[in-house]
Design a protein around this motif. Structure first.
Motif, PDB file in Angstrom:
ATOM      1  N   LYS A 117       0.845  -1.199   0.000  1.00  0.00           N
ATOM      2  CA  LYS A 117       0.000   0.000   0.000  1.00  0.00           C
ATOM      3  C   LYS A 117       0.877   1.244   0.000  1.00  0.00           C
ATOM      4  CE  LYS A 117      -4.052  -1.818   2.479  1.00  0.00           C
ATOM      5  NZ  LYS A 117      -5.239  -1.563   1.688  1.00  0.00           N
TER       6      LYS A 117
ATOM      7  N   TYR B  68      -7.499   0.304  11.955  1.00  0.00           N
ATOM      8  CA  TYR B  68      -8.019  -0.145  10.660  1.00  0.00           C
ATOM      9  C   TYR B  68      -9.462  -0.572  10.875  1.00  0.00           C
ATOM     10  CZ  TYR B  68      -7.340  -1.200   5.779  1.00  0.00           C
ATOM     11  OH  TYR B  68      -7.402  -1.146   4.403  1.00  0.00           O
TER      12      TYR B  68
ATOM     13  N   GLU C 279     -13.369  -1.172   9.625  1.00  0.00           N
ATOM     14  CA  GLU C 279     -14.101  -1.538   8.412  1.00  0.00           C
ATOM     15  C   GLU C 279     -15.594  -1.566   8.688  1.00  0.00           C
ATOM     16  OE1 GLU C 279     -11.769  -4.588   5.872  1.00  0.00           O
ATOM     17  OE2 GLU C 279     -11.744  -5.415   7.880  1.00  0.00           O
TER      18      GLU C 279
ATOM     19  N   ASP D   5      -6.524 -12.280  11.780  1.00  0.00           N
ATOM     20  CA  ASP D   5      -6.796 -11.786  10.425  1.00  0.00           C
ATOM     21  C   ASP D   5      -6.123 -10.439  10.150  1.00  0.00           C
ATOM     22  OD1 ASP D   5      -8.205 -11.897   7.893  1.00  0.00           O
ATOM     23  OD2 ASP D   5      -9.531 -10.331   8.663  1.00  0.00           O
TER      24      ASP D   5
HETATM   25  C1  BG6 Z   1      -7.395  -8.934   4.570  1.00  0.00           C
HETATM   26  C2  BG6 Z   1      -8.313  -9.439   5.638  1.00  0.00           C
HETATM   27  O1  BG6 Z   1      -6.106  -9.463   4.750  1.00  0.00           O
HETATM   28  O2  BG6 Z   1      -7.353  -7.514   4.615  1.00  0.00           O
HETATM   29  C3  BG6 Z   1      -9.693  -8.846   5.470  1.00  0.00           C
HETATM   30  O3  BG6 Z   1      -8.392 -10.866   5.556  1.00  0.00           O
HETATM   31  C4  BG6 Z   1      -9.630  -7.337   5.403  1.00  0.00           C
HETATM   32  O4  BG6 Z   1     -10.545  -9.257   6.535  1.00  0.00           O
HETATM   33  C5  BG6 Z   1      -8.608  -6.889   4.381  1.00  0.00           C
HETATM   34  O5  BG6 Z   1     -10.917  -6.851   5.046  1.00  0.00           O
HETATM   35  C6  BG6 Z   1      -8.388  -5.384   4.422  1.00  0.00           C
HETATM   36  O6  BG6 Z   1      -7.531  -4.981   3.407  1.00  0.00           O
HETATM   37  P1  BG6 Z   1      -7.949  -3.932   2.287  1.00  0.00           P
HETATM   38  O7  BG6 Z   1      -6.718  -3.680   1.524  1.00  0.00           O
HETATM   39  O8  BG6 Z   1      -9.012  -4.583   1.482  1.00  0.00           O
HETATM   40  O9  BG6 Z   1      -8.468  -2.743   3.003  1.00  0.00           O
END
Ligand code: BG6
Length: 475
Positions: free
Chosen positions: A173, A205, A207, A226
């Motif tokens: 990233k 982080y 979500e 995870d």
């Molecule tokens: C992954 C996790 O490694 O990363 C997920 O298994 C998560 O649960 C994701 O949602 C988040 O990464 P990104 O780049 O999609 O924001």
């Protein structure tokens, strides 16, 4: 002669269609991979033509900017071989490989060891004269310390550590890589990047997504495995590491490991002061009603898996003693909000009497936008010497910048042989060691609950020093 071959094992699966092929297609469209041959390998007995049609469909759904003209050239790079993960069947790939070949394990984690062994037995791990062989594998690397070590043994039976590229996609990233550039390419920062001037660091982080279609995996993993063990630990190591003496991949990774080794060990007695877990209940996100984790399809009604995890880590070295690093990540939270936020201590001396000098914060924002903010106090226009909070903002990308997705970045690095943004085994191992007591303690008992659409369980506050507050994740 094709210069490089990329063999994707698990080419009929989700990772291949959603992430790898769109990334490879874009790199191709940009003219960066014209001498690459891509060979898909999976158990389906597909023809080359069928595989190409399958990928064509996937790209129409998942590739940005899909253009028929690019596709007709890209499809010529695609080949396919069907077979099981056994040496005698993998042998069918032999004539398709170039001296320099990369094997990408886009497979379910229990098959990593099996595939690495079968490739080795087929003789593919040996680098031919004038070429190289590399193996790419993506997290999760084990589910705890013992299983990670076992996986390492299996991989090392045929592959050298230098040949193994472990992906943590956060390392591809832009903001993650910028942490290194911004920290070490600016003179003003390093002298104050320490406990004397920094009071806390928060890495978040958050979500809004729930468990989605991943119940089988997620209910066994949980948020700590995870997200924290890998992605957030990586952001933490990069924020806390010492300046490396060179940007050689080994030196860089030595410095990241050193941070993990310096974490004050969490013990069975101190787990509650260092870790909080939560699980989402029903709630609302805007107007949308959301079910609780235990009512999600495929999740057991009695599941105690955490969908939120927060940690307090302390680094016992000269630079950081006394500075808590707070890390947290969760699903079904109030917004998609991610950042690395560094709080500086207040100024020691008097400021003009009408000024309240708050703490400065340096914030590396990942979502909803990639940008850097420095929170400062500046004069408020007017007759008085008064101050007010102000933000110095740098948008990460300008209108003329070309940004690359994490997979595009990491695939290019893997083909170019730059290991800097891949995990060495000891990084994985130390991250598991730091978390082992937390995993152990969480085998029993239940998580704290939080409403979907909230900021997580209230109990997360117990990790903080009395003068600290969690930053809000509401947009
Ligand atoms: C992954 C996790 O490694 O990363 C997920 O298994 C998560 O649960 C994701 O949602 C988040 O990464 P990104 O780049 O999609 O924001």
């Amino acid at each position: 002669m094709t210069a490089t071959t990329l063999v994707i094992l698990g080419a009929s699966g989700d990772l291949t269609q959603r992430l790898l092929m769109p990334a490879l297609y874009r790199l191709h469209a940009l003219g960066l991979t014209s001498d690459l041959r891509i060979v898909g390998y999976a158990k389906e007995p597909w023809s080359r033509d069928y595989f190409q049609r399958h990928i064509h469909k996937a790209l129409q759904s998942f590739a940005e900017d899909f253009k028929p003209a690019h596709w007709s050239r890209f499809r010529r790079q695609l080949d396919y071989v069907g077979g099981e993960l056994q040496a005698d069947q993998l042998a069918a790939l032999k004539d398709k490989l170039s001296p320099s070949t990369l094997f990408y394990l886009a497979l379910p984690p229990p098959l990593f060891g099996v595939a690495a062994t079968a490739l080795g037995e087929a003789g593919f791990a040996k680098s031919p004269h004038g070429g190289w062989r590399r193996l790419v594998v993506e997290k999760p690397f084990g589910t705890d310390l013992a299983s990670a070590q076992l996986l390492r043994e299996q991989m090392h039976a045929h592959w050298e550590e230098e040949q193994i590229l472990r992906i943590d996609h956060f390392l591809g990233k832009e903001t993650t890589q910028n942490l290194m550039v911004f920290r070490f390419a600016n003179r003003f920062l390093e002298p104050i990047w320490n406990a004397q001037h920094i009071s806390q660091v928060q890495i978040t982080y958050a979500e809004t997504l729930g468990v989605e279609q991943r119940a089988a995996y997620y209910d066994k993993a949980g948020a700590l495995r995870d997200m924290l063990q890998n992605h957030l630990m990586q952001l933490f190591s990069l924020a806390a590491m010492e300046p490396p003496s060179s940007w050689d991949a080994e030196v860089l990774r030595d410095h990241k490991v050193e941070v993990l080794r310096s974490v004050v060990p969490i013990t069975a007695k101190t787990v509650n002061a260092h870790a909080v877990r939560g699980q989402y209940r029903a709630g609302k996100l805007g107007r949308k009603k959301l079910v609780g984790y235990r009512s999600e399809p495929g999740i057991k009604r009695s599941s105690d898996t955490e969908t939120f995890a927060a940690l307090r880590l302390e680094v016992d070295n000269w630079r950081w003693r006394g500075v808590p690093f707070y890390l947290r990540s969760g699903k079904r939270l109030a917004s998609n909000y991610s950042e690395i936020a560094v709080q500086f201590r207040q100024v020691p001396g008097p400021v003009p009497h009408a000024v309240h000098a708050g703490n400065n914060w340096m914030i590396f924002r990942i979502r909803p936008v990639e940008r850097m903010d420095l929170l400062v106090t500046a004069k408020q226009p007017g007759l008085k010497l008064a101050g007010r909070p102000s933000i110095l903002t740098a948008m990460y990308a300008g209108p003329d910048d070309r940004e690359f997705s994490a997979y595009e970045q990491l695939l290019m690095d893997a083909m170019g042989g730059d290991r800097s943004h891949f995990l060495r085994f000891d990084e994985v191992e130390w991250a598991w060691k730091v978390l082992a007591p937390v995993l152990k303690a969480w085998e029993k008992g239940a998580p704290d609950f939080y409403a979907s659409g909230s900021e997580g369980p209230e109990t997360q506050a117990r990790l903080l020093d009395p003068e600290h507050h969690w930053r809000s994740i509401r947009l």
